[in-house]
Design an enzyme around this catalytic site. Sequence first.
Site, mmCIF file in Angstrom:
data_model
loop_
_atom_site.group_PDB
_atom_site.id
_atom_site.type_symbol
_atom_site.label_atom_id
_atom_site.label_comp_id
_atom_site.label_asym_id
_atom_site.label_seq_id
_atom_site.Cartn_x
_atom_site.Cartn_y
_atom_site.Cartn_z
ATOM 1 N N HIS A 51 125.303 14.980 64.522
ATOM 2 C CA HIS A 51 125.031 15.093 65.973
ATOM 3 C C HIS A 51 123.676 15.393 66.094
ATOM 4 C CE1 HIS A 51 129.317 16.949 65.226
ATOM 5 N NE2 HIS A 51 129.421 16.054 66.154
ATOM 6 N N ASP A 54 122.541 18.502 64.764
ATOM 7 C CA ASP A 54 122.515 18.532 63.189
ATOM 8 C C ASP A 54 121.246 18.310 62.897
ATOM 9 O OD1 ASP A 54 125.303 19.281 62.912
ATOM 10 O OD2 ASP A 54 125.589 17.292 63.095
ATOM 11 N N GLU A 176 134.022 6.809 70.904
ATOM 12 C CA GLU A 176 135.204 7.381 70.078
ATOM 13 C C GLU A 176 136.240 7.751 70.902
ATOM 14 O OE1 GLU A 176 133.793 10.330 67.103
ATOM 15 O OE2 GLU A 176 135.747 10.853 66.698
ATOM 16 N N GLU A 212 139.095 6.629 65.001
ATOM 17 C CA GLU A 212 139.432 7.759 64.185
ATOM 18 C C GLU A 212 140.985 7.520 64.234
ATOM 19 O OE1 GLU A 212 137.816 11.477 64.280
ATOM 20 O OE2 GLU A 212 139.646 12.501 63.964
ATOM 21 N N HIS A 215 143.018 10.378 65.822
ATOM 22 C CA HIS A 215 143.160 10.198 67.297
ATOM 23 C C HIS A 215 143.967 8.934 67.718
ATOM 24 C CE1 HIS A 215 138.424 11.723 67.889
ATOM 25 N NE2 HIS A 215 139.447 12.713 67.279
ATOM 26 N N ASP A 250 144.750 18.316 66.688
ATOM 27 C CA ASP A 250 143.926 17.228 65.989
ATOM 28 C C ASP A 250 143.661 17.739 64.512
ATOM 29 O OD1 ASP A 250 142.287 15.368 65.072
ATOM 30 O OD2 ASP A 250 140.552 15.641 66.305
ATOM 31 N N ASP A 252 142.420 16.327 61.360
ATOM 32 C CA ASP A 252 141.527 15.837 60.387
ATOM 33 C C ASP A 252 141.670 16.176 59.181
ATOM 34 O OD1 ASP A 252 139.997 15.196 62.710
ATOM 35 O OD2 ASP A 252 139.014 16.958 63.051
ATOM 36 N N ASP A 285 136.104 11.748 58.876
ATOM 37 C CA ASP A 285 135.942 12.875 59.687
ATOM 38 C C ASP A 285 137.124 13.691 59.138
ATOM 39 O OD1 ASP A 285 135.221 14.659 61.507
ATOM 40 O OD2 ASP A 285 135.611 13.338 63.398
HETATM 41 C C1 GLO Z 1 136.829 15.215 67.335
HETATM 42 C C2 GLO Z 1 136.071 14.115 66.965
HETATM 43 C C3 GLO Z 1 134.662 14.630 66.468
HETATM 44 C C4 GLO Z 1 133.542 13.528 66.527
HETATM 45 C C5 GLO Z 1 132.231 14.148 66.220
HETATM 46 C C6 GLO Z 1 131.293 12.978 66.356
HETATM 47 O O1 GLO Z 1 137.805 15.115 67.360
HETATM 48 O O2 GLO Z 1 136.485 13.554 65.779
HETATM 49 O O3 GLO Z 1 134.570 15.017 65.030
HETATM 50 O O4 GLO Z 1 133.912 12.533 65.654
HETATM 51 O O5 GLO Z 1 131.835 15.125 66.898
HETATM 52 O O6 GLO Z 1 130.772 12.839 67.633
HETATM 53 MG MG MG Z 2 135.935 11.872 64.784
#
Ligand code: GLO
Ligand code: MG
Length: 346
Positions: A51, A54, A176, A212, A215, A250, A252, A285
């Site tokens: 980010h 980051d 994304e 992703e 998602h 979500d 992950d 992710d």
């Molecule tokens: C959240 C997203 C998040 C993005 C990350 C990059 O649901 O997956 O993790 O991938 O912030 O922008």
């Molecule tokens: Mg992501």
Amino acid sequence: MAKKHTYRFCFGPWNISEGQDPYGPPVRPPANFDWKLDQLKKLGFDAMMFHDDDAVPEIDNKSEAQIRKEAQELKKRLDGEGIAAEMVAPRLWFAPETIDGAYTSNDTRHRQYAIDRSLRSIDIARILGTDILVLWLAREGTYIRESKNGRRSIELLVEAFDKMLAYDKQVRLAIEPKPNEPMDHAYLPTIGHALAIAQLTRDPKRVGCLIESAHAILAGLDPADEIDFAMAFGKLWSLHLNDQNGLKFDQDKPFGSTNLRVAFNQVRALERDGYGKAGEYVCFDVHPFRTTRVEHWLAHLNNSRRTFLKLVAKARTFDERKAQQLIAEGRSPFRLPLRCSLLTDR
Ligand code: GLO
Ligand code: MG
């Protein structure tokens, strides 16, 4: 036989997370960026995702010159460690200016904040040596649909993308998509939406996507189909592999930890489409579970990569002839991946 390429892997600092959720505080000690970078190296990953904050912490309080200086210092460090920066993403969901969305906020000043911050992210990306700007459009949506004009929101998104494309002639925008969370409904929920809006921008060739797995599943889609679709357009520029147990928050989860068949089909799609051959990375992710102990804190990353590599081996030895024979007989090859004994090392 053509030589098979080897994949390169990455994750982001947020993937070594401390276990906080909306209902409770962190359960693992805070770890700083330096420690996370060391772990990435020790695990043998190739690149890190960033980010904007980051890369340059507290970015909102810093001048453009200071942001560039800190990005240059980071670049030196990454070079010294032999780690690449895979992408930079503006974090447009945290600041008070983005409560109502960023590019689609109803407030002109807040929209300007979002664009300025995106341009600073492009500066950072350029310095870190990547042309990929990832746009997770977290708050570009609504809780109550009447609170924004949907048609106008699409126009505002296109305006914002155009400003980024005009600012830097090299940058590529990787959208994304995610259908919901944090918003009730997002404006760009699927890869189809991302690739369609690309056509409205000043340079469609430089607007692509990032898939992703979780998602796609949240949108009720098969991530493997999303991969094939995006790659048919030559527009899959990054990837967040993980797993998701159906339609809920979500999750992950580590790649392949919930549904191995869905994971296998994603790998098979990546293999058939040649993902990685143009320099793209496989990013995970993923997050540790809240119950994960500190001593197993990195297992979700290692396990995701191990599962991925095992599935690559399975995809490469998948009995294609047998599958075609079954298809020709009007039967479906549904047991074949299972016969590959997915769960073993062999
Ligand atoms: C959240 C997203 C998040 C993005 C990350 C990059 O649901 O997956 O993790 O991938 O912030 O922008
Ligand atoms: Mg992501």
